[in-house]
Design an enzyme around this catalytic site. Structure first.
Site, short mmCIF file in Angstrom:
data_model
loop_
_atom_site.label_atom_id
_atom_site.label_comp_id
_atom_site.label_asym_id
_atom_site.label_seq_id
_atom_site.Cartn_x
_atom_site.Cartn_y
_atom_site.Cartn_z
N ASP A 165 -5.15 47.55 92.06
CA ASP A 165 -4.55 48.71 92.73
C ASP A 165 -4.35 48.38 94.20
O ASP A 165 -4.78 47.33 94.69
CB ASP A 165 -5.40 49.96 92.53
CG ASP A 165 -6.80 49.82 93.09
OD1 ASP A 165 -7.14 48.73 93.57
OD2 ASP A 165 -7.58 50.79 93.05
N ASP A 220 -8.23 53.70 85.38
CA ASP A 220 -8.26 52.24 85.27
C ASP A 220 -9.13 51.77 84.11
O ASP A 220 -9.16 50.57 83.81
CB ASP A 220 -8.79 51.61 86.57
CG ASP A 220 -7.90 51.88 87.76
OD1 ASP A 220 -6.68 51.78 87.60
OD2 ASP A 220 -8.43 52.20 88.84
N ASP A 235 -10.81 51.12 90.24
CA ASP A 235 -12.02 51.91 90.52
C ASP A 235 -11.93 53.35 90.04
O ASP A 235 -12.84 54.14 90.30
CB ASP A 235 -12.32 51.90 92.03
CG ASP A 235 -11.18 52.48 92.86
OD1 ASP A 235 -10.16 52.91 92.27
OD2 ASP A 235 -11.30 52.50 94.10
#
Length: 894
Positions: A337, A600, A596
């Site tokens: 990300d 995800d 995180d």
């Protein structure tokens, strides 16, 4: 929840009984109010009920010992030694027993130390929950929860204990871990009939399940082993699936079994056919089998992984399983990300941009009201980071008092499908308003009459790389809570603009990873223009971008082709992320995913190596294999390099052990054909193997050449077989030369012959580490570590003087003439020189590994990496004292 040691932990009442009672009765039974426990009372209950933990990772002494004793060859050898003891060969049997005990003890000590290292790593991984203590929300460690704690649940949380729900706002929980039900289950606060099945306890949230959407507040009824999850976990095996490294290690072990079996059988048949004593032939054959097997390979691997885990821990990288260190080194494509990885992760509110005729203060006030957090708090515990940044910004200070005068009468929490949150709020005049806040694309498509100026303002903010949240309102008659159908016919109030600038060292980290052969691709829920702008700012050129909508139009073959030329995947759902990872894995290579959030978790599971951070949601940390204590790509690059270093050192031991042992055992088989006695006693073979393996325990400390870290490496049994067959006969040549010297130059009897071959065999197979450990010229272009040099020299010296010690007669040795050592020095120099020549010929003809093609933007980074000098490429940013290897990368096989 596995971070603390198991303890007697139980329930005040069972969760099924609590589900059948009204929430008020459950609170009274637990002697707690809706405001939660006091810190003092929570401490007393923790002492009574114990930590909220189902099980923990502990180093089990007996289990580690069993790992050392379960070798079939070892069992056969001990059985044969016992038989020989009772038929009169007592001294030999005793010596064999002592040597085997030392070998087992050495392996046990190293493996147990590795297990203790893993236990220490697990103790550093924490899970947190928001609970009411002394009437205020506070984050406490999950293991400190006790019956009676009032816990808040939010999107992405792993339910930390069995809870009786007190308040719910659109709560749905994924309970497949307990019930097998694949769809999320809606929750409420109503009691259920007594005897209701576990899957139908709608008034409860159960430990280990995941909050799929909504939010809630509940009281802890059961903890630890008293929970439904704990009862099930107590009866389950804790065996974990093998990693790719373990699969390779197992295949290599099976290969050795076949080689050892063939040689052992052949040697036994030859010796029996030559009418040698049956027991001696059996012990000799078994000792040969043990000798060809790198017995301490598990110890070397464990020591390498344990030492690597300690180094990685100092670099803020925790591994949940030690073997995952090597798998981290295999990664050549990393999906990550953007927030906190390429950007600073410190989100600051910049400004409110009105677009619907309202003032900036009005837009800011609506943004403050539209939140899942409580409005009477001066700070935020947990929750959305954008909401926290907005609430704590200086611009919001004047609006917070006005916002707290509004009453929230309904809430529709955020979820990753809608990407919005909506509230119904009532003002002082009694009018109610629906306020919606979320991703601009989804909010704008639900608005009417969006002015062109608003769209231009939004595009300008995206082009500048800013994060934007849209706020819209409409009147909401009545006080009912909002539903998704109500999020229509909205009027755009304005935009909330946030700044999350790129990290100043992220470009250098990307350059480092490119030098390690790792291609980084961005997977984000943010706008593609924002993510592309960040990538350009960090030095990535020719960045291709795709959105979730684009992915929906592609089949897997088209997506695989698109991934190769795409750097940014924006506005993607959790399912999109998992699909991207899965398709990339099918194209070959190892895939890492860094994330995180709850969105995800699917991708973390799908990746070869799931990577999360210590501040991540519980579900992300549970799904990950590796935890970063700092969300930094440079920290991750340390982990990748460390994984490759560990694998490189492991392979040194494998290549050296299989080739030299194969050569020695081949020599033993050949000597049996023309000698009237055994060329070496079984106890001497085992002692030789023990001394040799002892010298190799220092290999985990060895230096690794830069080119060995530049690209991923994997188990290749075919390569190991070719290496063994190529270099083993070179060792045998000098063994046969030793036989000739002992028989024809010194006219040695059996004892002196065995002594000479013992010393020569130990010296050549031990010293060859200096040639095999590197493809460079030893000592000149590649230096071993001090421990490797010292242990190798010490073992050679011990082997040379052993025939002259008082133990010589007991071990079956005889002093050697001085001239033998001159011949030995000549043979060692000749052997190492021939190995060096053979090494160059072997690697020159070895098949070249295929080089993966990096994405366009990363080709630019790798060109930049190539312009650095070797010293520059090795140097980490100035803020770090550590120097880790890097270089232009491509995949290799060992």
């Amino acid at each position: 929840m596995v971070t603390a040691a198991p303890a007697p932990s139980a329930a005040v009442v069972g969760i099924a009984a609590a589900a059948a009672q009204p929430a008020g009765e459950v609170l009274r039974g637990l002697e707690v109010s809706g405001a939660g426990l006091s810190a003092r009372e929570a401490g007393r209950r923790l002492q009574r009920w114990g930590p909220n933990a189902v099980h923990s990772h502990r180093a089990r002494l007996l289990l580690v010992l069993w790992h050392q004793l379960r070798s079939p060859l070892l069992g056969l050898l001990l059985t044969a030694a016992v038989i020989s003891y009772f038929v009169g060969e007592r001294s030999d049997a005793l010596i064999i027993g002592v040597i085997v005990a030392l070998s087992v003890g050495l392996g046990f000590a190293n493996e147990f130390r590795a297990e203790k290292a893993a236990e220490s790593l697990h103790a550093q991984i924490r899970h947190w929950a928001v609970t009411l203590r002394d009437g205020s929300p506070a984050e406490v460690e999950v293991t400190a929860l006790v019956p009676g704690d009032v816990v808040e649940l939010r999107l992405g949380d792993v339910v930390p204990a069995d809870l009786r729900l007190l308040e719910v706002n659109g709560l749905e929980c994924s309970e497949s871990v307990l019930t097998g039900e694949s769809l999320p289950v809606g929750k409420d606060t109503a009691p259920v009939p007594a005897g209701t099945a576990l899957a139908e306890l709608s008034g409860c949230a159960l430990m280990g399940t995941v909050v799929h959407s909504g939010s809630a507040r509940g009281v802890v009824v059961s903890t630890g082993a008293g929970t439904e999850f704990g009862k099930i976990a107590a009866g389950l095996s804790t065996h974990q699936l093998e990693t790719e490294f373990q699969v390779g290690l197992r295949r290599f072990s099976m290969f050795l079994v076949y080689v050892a079996g063939s040689l052992t059988t052949s040697i036994f048949v030859i010796n029996v056919a030559l009418h040698k004593p049956l027991i001696d032939a059996l012990l000799f054959s078994l000792a040969i089998a043990v000798g060809i097997t790198p017995q301490l390979l598990p110890a070397v691997v464990s020591t390498s992984l344990a030492a690597g885990s300690r180094r990685m821990s100092r670099r803020k990288v925790l591994v949940k399983r030690l073997v995952c260190i090597e798998d981290l080194g295999d990664v050549d494509v990393l999906f990550t990300d953007k927030t906190g990885t390429l950007t600073q992760g410190r989100i600051d509110f910049m400004r409110a941009v009105p677009t619907g005729g309202e003032s900036p203060q009005d837009v800011l006030r609506w943004g403050l009201l539209c939140t899942e957090n409580e409005l009477d708090e001066s700070h935020v515990v947990g929750g959305n980071p954008l909401d926290a940044a907005l609430w704590e910004s200086p611009a919001a200070a004047s609006q917070r008092p006005a916002a707290t005068r509004w009453t929230r009468v309904g809430l529709l929490p955020f979820d990753h499908e809608r990407r919005m949150v909506s509230v119904v709020v009532a003002g002082g005049s009694g009018t109610t308003t629906l306020v919606t806040k979320g991703a601009p694309e989804t909010v704008l498509e639900r608005c009417v009459d969006v002015p062109d100026a608003a769209r231009r303002a939004l595009e300008a903010e995206f082009a500048a790389g800013n994060r934007v949240v849209a706020v819209a309102t409409r009147p909401a008659p009545g006080t009912a809570g909002p539903a998704p159908a109500d999020e229509r016919d909205l009027r755009l109030a304005g935009l909330l603009v946030f700044l999350d600038p790129p990290k100043h060292d992220a470009g250098q980290a990307l350059l480092r990873l490119a030098g390690l052969g790792v291609t980084v691709k961005i997977v984000t829920g943010d706008n593609p223009a924002v993510a592309t702008k960040v990538c350009h700012d960090l030095g990535l050129s020719d960045v291709g971008a795709l959105t979730g909508a684009d992915l929906d139009t592609m089949d897997d073959a088209q997506l695989a082709a698109a991934i190769a030329r795409t750097t940014v995947f924006a506005r993607v759902s959790p399912e999109h992320k998992a699909r991207i990872v899965r398709v990339q894995r099918q194209t070959g290579g190892d895939v890492g995913f860094l994330g995180d959030g709850v969105n995800d978790a699917l991708a973390l599971h799908a990746a070869d190596v799931g990577i999360s951070v210590d501040s991540a949601t519980d579900v992300a940390k549970d799904a990950a294999d590796v935890i970063l204590l700092e969300k930094d790509l440079d920290v991750l690059a340390d982990g990748v390099a460390e994984g490759r270093r560990i694998f490189a050192n492991t392979i040194k031991y494998v290549l050296m052990g299989t080739s030299s042992n194969f050569g020695n055992m081949f020599s033993a088989a050949g000597a049996s054909l023309f000698l009237s006695f055994l060329p070496m006693l079984p106890s001497q073979i085992l002692l030789n193997n023990l001394l040799y393996d002892t010298s190799q325990l220092a290999i985990p400390t060895d230096e690794v050449d830069e080119e060995q870290v530049r690209r991923p490496a994997h188990w290749d049994i075919g390569f190991i077989r070719r290496f063994m067959v190529y270099f083993g006969p070179i060792s045998s040549l000098f063994d046969f030369a030793t036989f000739a010297v002992m028989l024809w130059a010194f006219h040695s009897g059996p004892a002196q012959f065995r002594s000479g071959w013992f010393v020569e065999s130990l010296a050549t197979q031990t010293l060859v580490i200096f040639a095999i450990r590197t493809r460079r010229i030893p000592f000149w272009h590649s230096h071993p570590s001090v421990p490797v040099a010292l242990t190798t020299a010490c073992v050679v010296v011990v082997g040379a003087i052993l025939p002259a010690t008082p133990l010589a007669h007991t071990l079956g040795f005889q002093p050697l003439p001085t001239a033998f050592f001159a011949a030995l020095a000549t043979m060692v120099v000749g052997y190492l020189g021939l190995v060096e020549i053979g090494k160059r010929l072997f690697y020159r003809t070895a098949r070249a590994p295929a080089r993966p093609q990096p994405a366009a933007g990363h080709r630019h980074l790798r060109r930049r990496a190539g312009r650095f000098s070797t010293a520059d490429r090795l140097q980490r940013p100035a803020s770090s004292r550590y120097r880790r290897p890097a270089g232009i990368g491509r995949r290799q096989r060992v």
